[in-house]
Design a protein around this motif. Structure first.
Motif, short mmCIF file in Angstrom:
data_model
loop_
_atom_site.label_atom_id
_atom_site.label_comp_id
_atom_site.label_asym_id
_atom_site.label_seq_id
_atom_site.Cartn_x
_atom_site.Cartn_y
_atom_site.Cartn_z
N UNK A 1 0.86 -1.17 0.00
CA UNK A 1 0.00 0.00 0.00
C UNK A 1 0.90 1.24 0.00
N UNK A 2 0.59 2.19 -0.83
CA UNK A 2 1.35 3.44 -0.87
C UNK A 2 0.86 4.35 0.25
N UNK A 3 1.80 4.75 1.11
CA UNK A 3 1.48 5.68 2.18
C UNK A 3 2.06 7.04 1.83
N UNK A 4 1.23 8.07 1.94
CA UNK A 4 1.70 9.43 1.74
C UNK A 4 1.54 10.18 3.05
N UNK A 5 2.58 10.95 3.40
CA UNK A 5 2.55 11.65 4.67
C UNK A 5 3.15 13.03 4.57
N UNK A 15 6.49 9.77 0.75
CA UNK A 15 5.70 8.61 0.36
C UNK A 15 6.58 7.38 0.50
N UNK A 16 5.94 6.27 0.84
CA UNK A 16 6.66 5.02 1.04
C UNK A 16 5.70 3.86 0.81
N UNK A 52 11.22 4.95 0.01
CA UNK A 52 10.96 6.25 0.65
C UNK A 52 11.39 7.39 -0.27
N UNK A 53 10.44 8.27 -0.57
CA UNK A 53 10.70 9.48 -1.35
C UNK A 53 10.31 10.67 -0.49
N UNK A 54 11.23 11.62 -0.35
CA UNK A 54 11.01 12.77 0.51
C UNK A 54 11.13 14.06 -0.29
N UNK A 55 10.17 14.94 -0.12
CA UNK A 55 10.27 16.29 -0.66
C UNK A 55 10.37 17.23 0.53
N UNK A 56 11.29 18.19 0.41
CA UNK A 56 11.52 19.10 1.53
C UNK A 56 12.49 18.54 2.55
#
Length: 156
Positions: A1-5, A15-16, A52-56
């Motif tokens: 499941x794609x989690x966005x936070x 997102x992870x 894990x993809x991080x913006x900011x």
């Protein structure tokens, strides 16, 4: 499941992919409680670290807890602007990342049972809201997040 936070101020979004997205594990240890648990506990999920993809990311900071006088290698990532707890990464388990359920914006599935752990650290002001199907532990349970999902047939 794609989690966005995200953090509260939205300076950090992430997102992870998580095969274990049920928010069932309530941790009452002083580290989780004081860094992320306004209700007296925090809930960590499990995700695949390589996704894990991080913006900011420039707005993130890391806290290493001190446990019995020793600085933990575990990295508690949080937003340096608003203070929101985001995820935990521990190099002892490099394939995993543990986002805090409180930082997830994706609708999460409701767990059929919950696990209350580190109850020896629970302060007296925190009411334990355990249901009949819940499991309670003074320390850490032997069952991992992945094993809990597998046992209940909930892997996504």
């Amino acid at each position: 499941m794609l989690l966005e936070g995200s953090c509260h101020c939205r300076a950090v979004t992430f997102r992870v992919e998580s095969p274990h997205p049920y928010p069932f594990n309530r941790c009452y240890c002083s580290i989780c409680r004081k860094t992320a648990g306004g209700g007296g506990y925090a809930i960590n999920l499990s995700g695949r670290a390589e996704t894990l993809e991080v913006q900011g990311e420039a707005f993130t900071s890391i806290y290493h807890a001190v446990i019995d006088g020793v600085t933990s290698r575990g990295e508690r990532h949080f937003c340096a602007r608003c203070g929101s707890a985001l995820w935990v990464y521990d190099p002892d388990w490099p394939e995993l990342v543990h986002p805090f359920a409180s930082a997830i914006d994706t609708e999460l599935p409701v767990p059929p049972e919950r696990v209350h752990l580190m109850l020896a650290s629970k302060p007296s002001w925190v009411e334990l809201e355990a249901r009949d199907t819940d499991k309670c532990f003074t320390g850490y349970p032997d069952e991992s997040i992945a094993a809990w999902h597998e046992r209940l047939g909930l892997r996504r």
